[in-house]
Design a protein around this motif. Structure first.
Motif, PDB file in Angstrom:
ATOM      1  N   LEU A  62       0.529  -1.045   0.235  1.00  0.00           N
ATOM      2  CA  LEU A  62      -0.048   0.219  -0.225  1.00  0.00           C
ATOM      3  C   LEU A  62       1.103   1.448  -0.120  1.00  0.00           C
ATOM      4  CD1 LEU A  62      -3.068   1.451   0.351  1.00  0.00           C
ATOM      5  CD2 LEU A  62      -2.825   1.434   2.837  1.00  0.00           C
ATOM      6  N   VAL A  63       1.814   1.285   1.109  1.00  0.00           N
ATOM      7  CA  VAL A  63       2.821   2.248   0.916  1.00  0.00           C
ATOM      8  C   VAL A  63       3.448   2.604  -0.238  1.00  0.00           C
ATOM      9  CG1 VAL A  63       5.012   3.422   1.899  1.00  0.00           C
ATOM     10  CG2 VAL A  63       2.801   2.461   3.180  1.00  0.00           C
ATOM     11  N   VAL A  64       4.011   1.586  -1.133  1.00  0.00           N
ATOM     12  CA  VAL A  64       4.547   1.488  -2.534  1.00  0.00           C
ATOM     13  C   VAL A  64       4.092   2.292  -3.207  1.00  0.00           C
ATOM     14  CG1 VAL A  64       5.724  -0.059  -3.808  1.00  0.00           C
ATOM     15  CG2 VAL A  64       6.790  -0.039  -2.082  1.00  0.00           C
ATOM     16  N   ASP A  65       2.741   1.396  -3.735  1.00  0.00           N
ATOM     17  CA  ASP A  65       1.577   1.998  -4.282  1.00  0.00           C
ATOM     18  C   ASP A  65       0.700   2.946  -3.340  1.00  0.00           C
ATOM     19  OD1 ASP A  65       0.993  -0.658  -5.812  1.00  0.00           O
ATOM     20  OD2 ASP A  65      -1.038  -0.919  -4.879  1.00  0.00           O
ATOM     21  N   LEU A  66       0.904   3.861  -2.736  1.00  0.00           N
ATOM     22  CA  LEU A  66       0.499   5.093  -2.392  1.00  0.00           C
ATOM     23  C   LEU A  66       1.333   5.862  -2.883  1.00  0.00           C
ATOM     24  CD1 LEU A  66      -1.967   6.485  -1.171  1.00  0.00           C
ATOM     25  CD2 LEU A  66      -0.305   6.623   0.967  1.00  0.00           C
ATOM     26  N   GLU A  67       3.231   6.324  -2.997  1.00  0.00           N
ATOM     27  CA  GLU A  67       3.660   6.794  -3.172  1.00  0.00           C
ATOM     28  C   GLU A  67       3.921   6.826  -4.587  1.00  0.00           C
ATOM     29  OE1 GLU A  67       6.633   9.514  -3.175  1.00  0.00           O
ATOM     30  OE2 GLU A  67       5.797   7.888  -1.752  1.00  0.00           O
ATOM     31  N   ALA A  68       3.764   5.791  -5.924  1.00  0.00           N
ATOM     32  CA  ALA A  68       3.252   6.096  -7.195  1.00  0.00           C
ATOM     33  C   ALA A  68       2.631   6.950  -7.794  1.00  0.00           C
ATOM     34  CB  ALA A  68       3.819   4.752  -7.840  1.00  0.00           C
ATOM     35  N   PHE A  69       1.152   6.439  -6.942  1.00  0.00           N
ATOM     36  CA  PHE A  69       0.604   7.097  -7.315  1.00  0.00           C
ATOM     37  C   PHE A  69      -0.225   8.345  -6.591  1.00  0.00           C
ATOM     38  CE2 PHE A  69      -4.052   9.178  -5.246  1.00  0.00           C
ATOM     39  CZ  PHE A  69      -4.314   9.121  -6.995  1.00  0.00           C
ATOM     40  N   SER A  70       0.647   8.926  -5.768  1.00  0.00           N
ATOM     41  CA  SER A  70       1.323  10.248  -5.373  1.00  0.00           C
ATOM     42  C   SER A  70       1.696  10.838  -6.018  1.00  0.00           C
ATOM     43  CB  SER A  70       2.401  10.709  -4.489  1.00  0.00           C
ATOM     44  OG  SER A  70       1.977  11.321  -3.054  1.00  0.00           O
ATOM     45  N   VAL A  71       2.747  11.222  -7.424  1.00  0.00           N
ATOM     46  CA  VAL A  71       3.965  11.707  -7.537  1.00  0.00           C
ATOM     47  C   VAL A  71       3.318  11.560  -8.682  1.00  0.00           C
ATOM     48  CG1 VAL A  71       5.771  10.892  -9.707  1.00  0.00           C
ATOM     49  CG2 VAL A  71       6.127  10.084  -7.534  1.00  0.00           C
ATOM     50  N   ASP A  72       2.314  10.920  -9.890  1.00  0.00           N
ATOM     51  CA  ASP A  72       1.150  10.956 -11.089  1.00  0.00           C
ATOM     52  C   ASP A  72       0.537  11.621 -10.713  1.00  0.00           C
ATOM     53  OD1 ASP A  72       2.133   8.967 -12.107  1.00  0.00           O
ATOM     54  OD2 ASP A  72       1.004   7.115 -12.184  1.00  0.00           O
ATOM     55  N   ALA A  73      -0.436  11.600  -9.116  1.00  0.00           N
ATOM     56  CA  ALA A  73      -1.361  12.396  -8.875  1.00  0.00           C
ATOM     57  C   ALA A  73      -0.363  14.169  -8.754  1.00  0.00           C
ATOM     58  CB  ALA A  73      -2.030  12.206  -7.464  1.00  0.00           C
ATOM     59  N   LEU A 112       3.702   1.262  14.651  1.00  0.00           N
ATOM     60  CA  LEU A 112       4.395   1.140  13.843  1.00  0.00           C
ATOM     61  C   LEU A 112       4.753   2.161  12.901  1.00  0.00           C
ATOM     62  CD1 LEU A 112       2.738  -2.607  12.802  1.00  0.00           C
ATOM     63  CD2 LEU A 112       4.712  -2.151  14.288  1.00  0.00           C
ATOM     64  N   ASP A 113       4.313   3.563  12.812  1.00  0.00           N
ATOM     65  CA  ASP A 113       4.279   4.792  11.995  1.00  0.00           C
ATOM     66  C   ASP A 113       3.557   4.573  11.043  1.00  0.00           C
ATOM     67  OD1 ASP A 113       5.852   5.785  14.163  1.00  0.00           O
ATOM     68  OD2 ASP A 113       7.559   5.296  13.469  1.00  0.00           O
ATOM     69  N   VAL A 114       3.264   3.566  10.226  1.00  0.00           N
ATOM     70  CA  VAL A 114       2.135   3.542   9.440  1.00  0.00           C
ATOM     71  C   VAL A 114       1.900   3.973   9.058  1.00  0.00           C
ATOM     72  CG1 VAL A 114       0.994   2.283   7.934  1.00  0.00           C
ATOM     73  CG2 VAL A 114       3.021   0.437   9.338  1.00  0.00           C
ATOM     74  N   LEU A 115       1.064   4.858  10.151  1.00  0.00           N
ATOM     75  CA  LEU A 115      -0.387   5.290  10.016  1.00  0.00           C
ATOM     76  C   LEU A 115       0.071   7.239  10.524  1.00  0.00           C
ATOM     77  CD1 LEU A 115      -3.512   5.756  10.341  1.00  0.00           C
ATOM     78  CD2 LEU A 115      -3.272   5.468  12.479  1.00  0.00           C
ATOM     79  N   LYS A 121       0.994  10.650   3.005  1.00  0.00           N
ATOM     80  CA  LYS A 121       1.136  11.262   1.958  1.00  0.00           C
ATOM     81  C   LYS A 121       0.223  11.735   1.478  1.00  0.00           C
ATOM     82  CE  LYS A 121       3.613   9.832  -0.094  1.00  0.00           C
ATOM     83  NZ  LYS A 121       4.891  10.573  -0.963  1.00  0.00           N
ATOM     84  N   ARG A 122      -1.651  11.140   2.765  1.00  0.00           N
ATOM     85  CA  ARG A 122      -2.751  11.447   2.429  1.00  0.00           C
ATOM     86  C   ARG A 122      -2.545  13.279   2.379  1.00  0.00           C
ATOM     87  NH1 ARG A 122      -8.052  10.169   2.974  1.00  0.00           N
ATOM     88  NH2 ARG A 122      -8.404  12.953   3.015  1.00  0.00           N
ATOM     89  N   VAL A 123      -2.248  14.048   2.764  1.00  0.00           N
ATOM     90  CA  VAL A 123      -2.153  15.899   3.252  1.00  0.00           C
ATOM     91  C   VAL A 123      -0.767  15.744   2.013  1.00  0.00           C
ATOM     92  CG1 VAL A 123      -0.735  17.730   4.337  1.00  0.00           C
ATOM     93  CG2 VAL A 123      -1.884  15.505   5.613  1.00  0.00           C
ATOM     94  N   GLU A 124      -0.162  15.413   1.326  1.00  0.00           N
ATOM     95  CA  GLU A 124       0.525  15.885   0.204  1.00  0.00           C
ATOM     96  C   GLU A 124      -0.097  15.942  -0.744  1.00  0.00           C
ATOM     97  OE1 GLU A 124       3.736  13.984  -2.769  1.00  0.00           O
ATOM     98  OE2 GLU A 124       4.224  14.198  -0.582  1.00  0.00           O
ATOM     99  N   LEU A 125      -1.299  14.596  -0.924  1.00  0.00           N
ATOM    100  CA  LEU A 125      -2.541  14.582  -1.556  1.00  0.00           C
ATOM    101  C   LEU A 125      -3.348  15.713  -2.540  1.00  0.00           C
ATOM    102  CD1 LEU A 125      -2.362  10.443  -2.010  1.00  0.00           C
ATOM    103  CD2 LEU A 125      -2.028  11.936  -4.246  1.00  0.00           C
ATOM    104  N   ASP A 126      -3.944  15.788  -0.445  1.00  0.00           N
ATOM    105  CA  ASP A 126      -5.247  16.873  -0.930  1.00  0.00           C
ATOM    106  C   ASP A 126      -4.261  17.752  -1.421  1.00  0.00           C
ATOM    107  OD1 ASP A 126      -6.686  14.392   0.494  1.00  0.00           O
ATOM    108  OD2 ASP A 126      -5.928  15.617   2.834  1.00  0.00           O
ATOM    109  N   PHE A 145     -11.760  12.530  -0.710  1.00  0.00           N
ATOM    110  CA  PHE A 145     -10.840  11.162  -0.653  1.00  0.00           C
ATOM    111  C   PHE A 145     -11.234  10.410   0.592  1.00  0.00           C
ATOM    112  CE2 PHE A 145      -6.690  13.358  -3.024  1.00  0.00           C
ATOM    113  CZ  PHE A 145      -6.252  12.495  -3.599  1.00  0.00           C
ATOM    114  N   GLY A 146     -11.878  10.777   1.759  1.00  0.00           N
ATOM    115  CA  GLY A 146     -12.474  10.042   3.033  1.00  0.00           C
ATOM    116  C   GLY A 146     -13.815   9.686   1.831  1.00  0.00           C
ATOM    117  N   GLY A 147     -14.346  10.368   1.182  1.00  0.00           N
ATOM    118  CA  GLY A 147     -15.242   9.395   0.754  1.00  0.00           C
ATOM    119  C   GLY A 147     -15.413   8.290   0.164  1.00  0.00           C
TER     120      GLY A 147
END
Length: 178
Positions: A62-73, A112-115, A121-126, A145-147
């Motif tokens: 998920l973290v890897v996918d979110l990072e790649a998605f974030s770059v595109d977004a 675990l610092d995952v959250l 990453k979500r703040v960056e995407l927002d 995004f939350g919806g």
């Protein structure tokens, strides 16, 4: 449940993910995972020395996918809102069991610092989605995004295509200023 393949590590991840989605991270024991797989707890510990290591490994994709998605977004900016929202919905759907586990148990991930990583990453995407740091603009992005995340969690049994258009349309409406 008898083991179906020689990839015990992958089976452990799959069963753990299923149980975590149903009950939460803290409410699921490693003993329960081992019993479901019909392996010893020692065998499970051979592959994952702790529940924290198992959880971290489950969240890694998920973290890897979110990072790649974030770059595109970030690259598409506010002009690509529909594509960004649709892509985010797809990402959430792909990792819906993790989001279900998150809903049931934020505490385990905070440890675990995952959250923290996911929230950053979500703040960056927002910000990328609305092209602004103004609280009113960011609030719309948070709701959009939350919806989408909530749709995936609360409609987990529904096929994505049965609600994709409606969810993305609603998220877009949340983003548009009055």
């Amino acid at each position: 449940m008898p083991r179906r393949s020689a990839d015990t590590r992958a089976e452990i991840r799959a069963v753990a993910l299923e149980l975590f989605a149903q009950r939460g991270f803290e409410q699921t024991s490693l003993r329960e995972i081992a019993e479901r797989l019909d392996i010893t707890k020692a065998a499970l510990y051979y592959h994952f020395p702790s529940k924290d290591k198992l959880i971290s490994e489950l969240f890694s994709p998920l973290v890897v996918d979110l990072e790649a998605f974030s770059v595109d977004a970030v690259a598409s900016g506010p002009e690509g809102m529909r594509a960004t929202l649709d892509g985010y919905l797809e990402l959430c759907h792909r990792h819906k069991m993790l989001f279900q586990g998150l809903l049931r148990d934020f505490g385990a991930l905070a440890r675990l610092d995952v959250l923290d990583a996911l929230v950053r990453k979500r703040v960056e995407l927002d910000r990328a989605l609305v092209g602004s740091d103004r609280p009113a603009d960011r609030a719309r992005a948070v709701i959009a995004f939350g919806g989408l995340q909530d749709c995936v969690v609360l409609m987990a049994e529904e096929p994505l295509d049965s609600y994709r258009t409606a969810a993305v349309d609603a998220a877009l409406r949340a983003l548009l200023p009055d």
